[in-house]
Design an enzyme around this catalytic site. Structure first.
Site, mmCIF file in Angstrom:
data_model
loop_
_atom_site.group_PDB
_atom_site.id
_atom_site.type_symbol
_atom_site.label_atom_id
_atom_site.label_comp_id
_atom_site.label_asym_id
_atom_site.label_seq_id
_atom_site.Cartn_x
_atom_site.Cartn_y
_atom_site.Cartn_z
ATOM 1 N N GLU A 199 4.608 0.595 13.830
ATOM 2 C CA GLU A 199 3.896 1.577 14.660
ATOM 3 C C GLU A 199 2.508 1.034 14.932
ATOM 4 O O GLU A 199 1.755 0.757 13.994
ATOM 5 C CB GLU A 199 3.797 2.949 13.993
ATOM 6 C CG GLU A 199 5.104 3.704 13.866
ATOM 7 C CD GLU A 199 4.917 5.143 13.381
ATOM 8 O OE1 GLU A 199 3.824 5.727 13.662
ATOM 9 O OE2 GLU A 199 5.818 5.669 12.731
ATOM 10 N N GLU A 202 6.292 6.482 6.355
ATOM 11 C CA GLU A 202 4.981 6.995 5.934
ATOM 12 C C GLU A 202 5.081 7.870 4.689
ATOM 13 O O GLU A 202 4.511 8.973 4.638
ATOM 14 C CB GLU A 202 4.312 7.748 7.091
ATOM 15 C CG GLU A 202 3.962 6.836 8.258
ATOM 16 C CD GLU A 202 3.132 7.506 9.338
ATOM 17 O OE1 GLU A 202 2.929 8.742 9.285
ATOM 18 O OE2 GLU A 202 2.687 6.792 10.267
#
Length: 513
Positions: free
Chosen positions: A304, A186
């Site tokens: 995810e 991220e």
């Protein structure tokens, strides 16, 4: 031909839909790694989650046997580690060697004390005992190229180098042989330690990946895509990162979480939102390859994904704010039947993109927004979301088929008009079996006819469902699957009445497919 039906047959007032199947119309072979999960040093996922040496069921290395048994039952094939946000501040060297000599560090991602009792070797040995394919993430936030390459050397080089011999001296003489590696986590998010621009990240990831492949040319690499579809940089980030890493990496990551506290109908169409998200990412990375004149096609690692609990009034979801010296209860969502239905619909979208989604990780495995909950020194339980995942992992084998669905539209406030029924189908030719996965997103029952005449004669083996509709007699208290009674197979078609707001799976024996 054979049939099965419960009391009342398949009659009654219901919307109608049709699903058309043909064994020649395929999406792609199902990569078993789409049934992956994720272990991060966050909350109680590791400590008192998978690992609790004082627990009555703990194995010789301190991992809970009751949890391991449910991991097997869940059907997980792959686990990503060690983060997540945690990885951007993590020095992997803190988690190797004699446990008594390891430092306790402040983890800035979750503001907790990390004792480093579980590290690289412990996790990878646990994964190997469970038959799990590990995906390791490297720190590209506060660390860089050298640290990433050295971790690959520690894990994958057999012997003869300082780091390989160090691993052997710490009790693992054979290499871990980790195949898949995530290049950070991220990195587009301003919450991430080491947050950077797409240009800076793309160059950093390309250089780290190049060095890691110099250590082990056989590894495969995952570059960071956007943290979510809602990021303001979404699209531009994917385009830039794909441009800079196309010749180095194999996958671009996607992260997708769907909030159960939003309007009910908007939440119920999350599967369609994931479908659109995947299509947008695939279009973007393929456009980069076309612009470059490259035959390479980046695959997708949905490393995810999950739902947030719809039980807003009782959910302890949130981040750790105060410094905690013990594993805090972060985001231990109490999932409801509604959440399980939505999660099943998300699995349908993943199956329908089996040609490009090759890795998927339900986030997380234990305690933190997880299908499995534990109590310290106590029991382990299955959450409602456990059941559609386990059923899909068990039944979705072989090839994903391309389904054509005719159904009424469903109008939502946030996402416009979407199909009211979603379907995915799989065919395992070797086993002579097919499975059809169905989501009824609407507030009323739906009579769905599955046209499978191209398969020849089929036998109905089983049909199960779960529903979030409180008034439906098929709703189970604990979210387990129950028999779908209003179903029959005849004239090379199967007709079933799907309860309102439900997820179902139908198993068929095929003879001539």
């Amino acid at each position: 031909m054979s049939g099965a039906g419960g009391a009342g047959g398949v009659g009654g007032a219901a919307a109608t839909a049709k699903v058309f199947l043909h064994p020649a119309f395929v999406v792609g072979e199902i990569d078993r790694r789409i049934f992956g999960s994720f272990v991060e040093h966050m909350g109680r996922c590791v400590y008192t989650g998978i690992y609790e040496p004082t627990h009555a069921t703990a194995d010789a290395e301190g991992f809970r046997g009751d949890v391991s048994a449910l991991v097997d039952e869940l059907g997980v094939t792959l686990v990503r580690y060690p983060g997540g946000n945690f990885v951007s501040g993590y020095d992997w060297r803190d988690g190797i060697g004699p446990v008594a000599d390891r430092p306790t560090r402040l983890d800035l991602a979750w503001r907790t004390a990390e004792p480093n009792t579980v590290g690289t070797d412990e996790f990878l040995r646990w994964a190997a005992r469970r038959g799990l394919d590990p995906i390791m993430a490297v720190n590209l936030g506060t660390a860089g190229v050298r640290e990433a390459a050295e971790l690959v050397e520690y894990c994958n080089v057999a012997s003869g180098t300082t780091l390989a011999d160090l691993r052997a001296s710490y009790g693992t003489p054979a290499p871990h042989a980790v195949r898949t590696w995530c290049l950070g986590n991220e990195m587009d998010g301003d919450w991430q330690i080491g947050h950077t621009t797409a240009e800076q990240y793309g160059r950093r990831a390309a250089e780290a990946g190049k060095a890691m492949r110099m250590v082990d040319p056989e590894i495969e690499l995952v570059a960071c895509g956007s943290s979510s579809r809602e990021m303001p940089t979404f699209g531009r980030w994917e385009d830039t990162v794909a441009e800079l890493t196309l010749d180095v990496v194999d996958y671009l990551s996607m992260h997708a979480y769907y909030d159960g506290t939003q309007a009910r109908r908007d939440y119920l169409v999350s599967g369609h939102r994931l479908h659109r998200f995947i299509e947008d990412v695939v279009a973007t990375v393929d456009a980069v390859a076309a612009r470059r004149g490259s035959g390479r096609r980046l695959q997708i690692a949905l490393d995810e994904w999950n739902v947030w609990s719809s039980a807003a009034d009782v959910s302890p979801a949130g981040l750790a704010r105060d410094l905690s010296l013990t594993p805090p209860r972060i985001t231990e969502d109490p999932y409801q039947s509604l959440d399980a239905v939505v999660l099943g619909d998300l699995l349908i979208s993943i199956l329908n993109h089996a040609d490009r989604v090759k890795i998927a990780c339900l986030s997380l495995l234990v305690n933190v927004s997880a299908p499995i909950l534990t109590e310290p020194d106590g029991p382990v339980t299955r959450q409602t979301t456990f059941h559609p995942f386990a059923a899909t992992a068990r039944l979705a084998t072989g090839t994903a088929l391309r389904t054509a669905v005719e159904c009424a539209p469903l109008t939502t406030d946030r996402h416009g008009t979407v199909p009211s029924v979603a379907a995915a189908a799989t065919l395992d030719r070797a086993a002579g079996r097919a499975a059809v996965f169905l989501a009824n997103r609407g507030p009323n029952p739906a009579e769905v006819t599955i046209d499978h005449q191209a398969f020849g004669d089929c036998t109905l083996l089983a049909a199960r469902t779960l529903t979030a509709h409180d008034a439906d007699e098929l709703r189970s208290i604990d979210g387990t699957l129950v028999e779908l009674k209003r179903i029959e197979t005849r004239n090379r078609a199967t007709t079933a009445v799907l309860p309102a707001e439900s997820w179902s799976v139908i198993e068929l024996e095929t003879r001539n497919a």
